[in-house]
Structures are given as structure tokens and as C-alpha cells.
Design a protein around this motif. Structure first.
Motif, PDB file in Angstrom:
ATOM      1  N   MET A  48       1.000  -1.345   0.137  1.00  0.00           N
ATOM      2  CA  MET A  48       0.054   0.006   0.020  1.00  0.00           C
ATOM      3  C   MET A  48       0.714   1.468   0.108  1.00  0.00           C
ATOM      4  N   ARG A  49       1.829   1.484   0.900  1.00  0.00           N
ATOM      5  CA  ARG A  49       2.615   2.434   0.957  1.00  0.00           C
ATOM      6  C   ARG A  49       3.353   2.485  -0.407  1.00  0.00           C
ATOM      7  N   ALA A  50       3.809   1.636  -1.169  1.00  0.00           N
ATOM      8  CA  ALA A  50       4.546   1.769  -2.349  1.00  0.00           C
ATOM      9  C   ALA A  50       3.881   2.377  -3.415  1.00  0.00           C
ATOM     10  N   LEU A  51       2.621   1.811  -3.586  1.00  0.00           N
ATOM     11  CA  LEU A  51       1.455   2.458  -4.508  1.00  0.00           C
ATOM     12  C   LEU A  51       1.089   4.073  -4.139  1.00  0.00           C
ATOM     13  N   LEU A  52       1.193   4.137  -2.749  1.00  0.00           N
ATOM     14  CA  LEU A  52       0.798   5.663  -2.633  1.00  0.00           C
ATOM     15  C   LEU A  52       1.767   6.542  -2.867  1.00  0.00           C
ATOM     16  N   GLN A  53       3.145   5.884  -2.926  1.00  0.00           N
ATOM     17  CA  GLN A  53       4.138   6.711  -3.396  1.00  0.00           C
ATOM     18  C   GLN A  53       4.326   6.680  -5.008  1.00  0.00           C
ATOM     19  N   GLY A  54       3.324   6.282  -5.476  1.00  0.00           N
ATOM     20  CA  GLY A  54       3.289   6.522  -7.060  1.00  0.00           C
ATOM     21  C   GLY A  54       4.100   5.093  -7.805  1.00  0.00           C
ATOM     22  N   THR A  55       4.588   4.192  -6.796  1.00  0.00           N
ATOM     23  CA  THR A  55       5.143   2.962  -7.665  1.00  0.00           C
ATOM     24  C   THR A  55       4.259   2.193  -8.557  1.00  0.00           C
ATOM     25  N   ASN A  56       4.653   1.967  -9.608  1.00  0.00           N
ATOM     26  CA  ASN A  56       4.002   0.934 -10.488  1.00  0.00           C
ATOM     27  C   ASN A  56       3.515  -0.441  -9.798  1.00  0.00           C
ATOM     28  N   ILE A  57       2.582  -0.899 -10.016  1.00  0.00           N
ATOM     29  CA  ILE A  57       2.020  -2.262  -9.673  1.00  0.00           C
ATOM     30  C   ILE A  57       2.997  -3.188 -10.019  1.00  0.00           C
ATOM     31  N   HIS A  58       3.737  -2.951 -11.240  1.00  0.00           N
ATOM     32  CA  HIS A  58       4.560  -4.337 -11.950  1.00  0.00           C
ATOM     33  C   HIS A  58       6.020  -3.999 -11.590  1.00  0.00           C
ATOM     34  N   SER A  59       6.269  -3.129 -10.570  1.00  0.00           N
ATOM     35  CA  SER A  59       7.686  -2.903 -10.137  1.00  0.00           C
ATOM     36  C   SER A  59       8.013  -3.778  -9.262  1.00  0.00           C
ATOM     37  N   PRO A  60       9.220  -4.319  -9.339  1.00  0.00           N
ATOM     38  CA  PRO A  60       9.988  -5.246  -8.421  1.00  0.00           C
ATOM     39  C   PRO A  60       9.645  -4.769  -6.870  1.00  0.00           C
ATOM     40  N   GLU A  62      12.081  -5.520  -4.432  1.00  0.00           N
ATOM     41  CA  GLU A  62      13.476  -5.219  -3.632  1.00  0.00           C
ATOM     42  C   GLU A  62      13.560  -4.170  -2.639  1.00  0.00           C
ATOM     43  N   SER A  63      12.752  -3.086  -3.013  1.00  0.00           N
ATOM     44  CA  SER A  63      12.928  -1.792  -2.355  1.00  0.00           C
ATOM     45  C   SER A  63      12.067  -1.748  -1.218  1.00  0.00           C
ATOM     46  N   PHE A  64      11.202  -2.744  -0.929  1.00  0.00           N
ATOM     47  CA  PHE A  64       9.876  -2.642  -0.324  1.00  0.00           C
ATOM     48  C   PHE A  64      10.088  -3.917   0.794  1.00  0.00           C
ATOM     49  N   ILE A  65      11.018  -4.602   0.546  1.00  0.00           N
ATOM     50  CA  ILE A  65      11.233  -5.817   1.658  1.00  0.00           C
ATOM     51  C   ILE A  65      11.590  -5.276   2.881  1.00  0.00           C
ATOM     52  N   ASN A  66      11.034  -5.821   4.133  1.00  0.00           N
ATOM     53  CA  ASN A  66      11.539  -5.712   5.508  1.00  0.00           C
ATOM     54  C   ASN A  66      12.477  -6.689   5.663  1.00  0.00           C
ATOM     55  N   TYR A  67      13.765  -6.418   5.735  1.00  0.00           N
ATOM     56  CA  TYR A  67      14.995  -7.480   5.757  1.00  0.00           C
ATOM     57  C   TYR A  67      15.428  -7.635   7.123  1.00  0.00           C
ATOM     58  N   SER A  68      14.830  -6.859   8.311  1.00  0.00           N
ATOM     59  CA  SER A  68      14.739  -6.958   9.637  1.00  0.00           C
ATOM     60  C   SER A  68      13.653  -7.641  10.192  1.00  0.00           C
ATOM     61  N   PHE A  69      13.260  -8.715   9.615  1.00  0.00           N
ATOM     62  CA  PHE A  69      12.153  -9.343  10.048  1.00  0.00           C
ATOM     63  C   PHE A  69      12.062 -10.455  11.265  1.00  0.00           C
ATOM     64  N   LYS A  70      10.974 -10.690  11.784  1.00  0.00           N
ATOM     65  CA  LYS A  70      11.051 -11.455  13.072  1.00  0.00           C
ATOM     66  C   LYS A  70      10.731 -12.926  12.485  1.00  0.00           C
ATOM     67  N   TYR A  71      11.431 -13.753  13.142  1.00  0.00           N
ATOM     68  CA  TYR A  71      11.354 -15.173  12.735  1.00  0.00           C
ATOM     69  C   TYR A  71      11.599 -16.173  14.271  1.00  0.00           C
ATOM     70  N   LEU A  72      11.098 -17.314  13.741  1.00  0.00           N
ATOM     71  CA  LEU A  72      11.513 -18.525  14.863  1.00  0.00           C
ATOM     72  C   LEU A  72      12.285 -19.496  14.189  1.00  0.00           C
ATOM     73  N   THR A  73      12.962 -20.336  14.991  1.00  0.00           N
ATOM     74  CA  THR A  73      13.661 -21.278  14.528  1.00  0.00           C
ATOM     75  C   THR A  73      13.046 -22.889  14.893  1.00  0.00           C
ATOM     76  N   LYS A  74      11.888 -22.475  15.765  1.00  0.00           N
ATOM     77  CA  LYS A  74      11.286 -23.724  15.762  1.00  0.00           C
ATOM     78  C   LYS A  74       9.595 -23.176  16.098  1.00  0.00           C
ATOM     79  N   PRO A  75       8.547 -24.123  15.716  1.00  0.00           N
ATOM     80  CA  PRO A  75       7.422 -23.668  15.944  1.00  0.00           C
ATOM     81  C   PRO A  75       6.985 -23.416  17.433  1.00  0.00           C
ATOM     82  N   ASP A  76       7.348 -22.322  18.203  1.00  0.00           N
ATOM     83  CA  ASP A  76       7.091 -22.252  19.555  1.00  0.00           C
ATOM     84  C   ASP A  76       5.947 -21.214  19.784  1.00  0.00           C
ATOM     85  N   MET A  77       4.699 -21.445  20.160  1.00  0.00           N
ATOM     86  CA  MET A  77       3.544 -20.796  19.899  1.00  0.00           C
ATOM     87  C   MET A  77       3.750 -19.829  21.174  1.00  0.00           C
ATOM     88  N   ALA A  78       4.345 -20.083  22.186  1.00  0.00           N
ATOM     89  CA  ALA A  78       4.270 -19.122  23.181  1.00  0.00           C
ATOM     90  C   ALA A  78       5.124 -17.887  22.906  1.00  0.00           C
TER      91      ALA A  78
END
Length: 116
Positions: A48-60, A62-78
Motif C-alpha cells: 500500500m505504501r509503495a502504491l501511495l508513493q506512485g510506484t507502478n504495480i508491476h515494479s520489483p 526489492e525496495s519494499f522488503i523488510n529485511y529486519s523481520f521477526k522469525y522463529l527457529t522452531k514452531p513455539d506458539m508461546a
């Protein structure tokens, strides 16, 4: 078991492809991979932010990926519950030591478990 292909997308994808995948998985985000390794997450809000900045929907994406994402190394629901609450996310990748995707925990998964 979840169909992981619904939650993953290659880093060469376009914003349109991300939007289509998010529509299919109904989790408001997708996990971005490069050469089979998880490198980030892109959310509905990122698109949504990319589109609001005027980015074309067919654009790659790469510039919009969150590289500092949260993850787990095992499926720990807590632990997942803590991360979802603290960071207000809707999708959590579960990765192996090699950062290959082994699973996904969604907000729907937590809600279906109820309060524990």
C-alpha cells in the motif's frame, strides 16, 4: 499442515504478484526468498505504501522488503504469541539454521488456539 507455497514469494516478484499472494493466503504478508533462503517479509501495508508513493504495480519488490523481520527457529506458539503482540505482525516464518523456510505461524493460528 500448511501449504507453504501460499506464504512464500521470490525476491524477483512484482508488487502485483505480492498482492495476489497475500490475497490467496489471507495473512496480510508474504515471506520473501532468494535462492531458497528466507531474506525478508513484505506486508500488505508495504504494498500500500509503495502504491501511495506512485510506484507502478508491476515494479520489483526489492525496495519494499523488510529485511529486519521477526522469525522463529522452531514452531513455539508461546514465543510466537509474544512476537505477534509486541511487533503487531500477522505472519511469522519458521526457519532452519540454513534460513530455509520450514513452517509459518499466522495470527489465525494463534487465535484458533484460544487463550492459554
Amino acid at each position: 499442515m500448511k501449504e507453504l507455497s501460499l506464504y512464500r514469494i521470490d525476491n524477483s516478484a512484482t508488487l502485483l504478484q505480492v498482492a495476489e499472494r497475500i490475497e490467496r493466503n489471507r495473512s496480510r504478508a508474504v515471506i520473501v526468498e532468494s535462492d531458497g533462503k528466507v531474506i525478508g517479509v513484505i506486508s500488505e501495508g508495504d504494498v500500500m505504501r509503495a502504491l501511495l508513493q506512485g510506484t507502478n504495480i508491476h515494479s520489483p519488490i526489492e525496495s519494499f522488503i523488510n529485511y529486519s523481520f521477526k522469525y522463529l527457529t522452531k514452531p513455539d506458539m508461546a514465543q510466537a504469541r509474544k512476537l505477534f503482540a509486541k511487533h503487531l505482525i500477522s505472519l511469522l516464518p519458521v526457519v532452519g539454521n540454513d534460513f530455509c523456510l520450514t513452517g509459518v505461524i499466522t495470527l489465525e493460528d494463534l487465535l484458533s488456539q484460544g487463550q492459554t
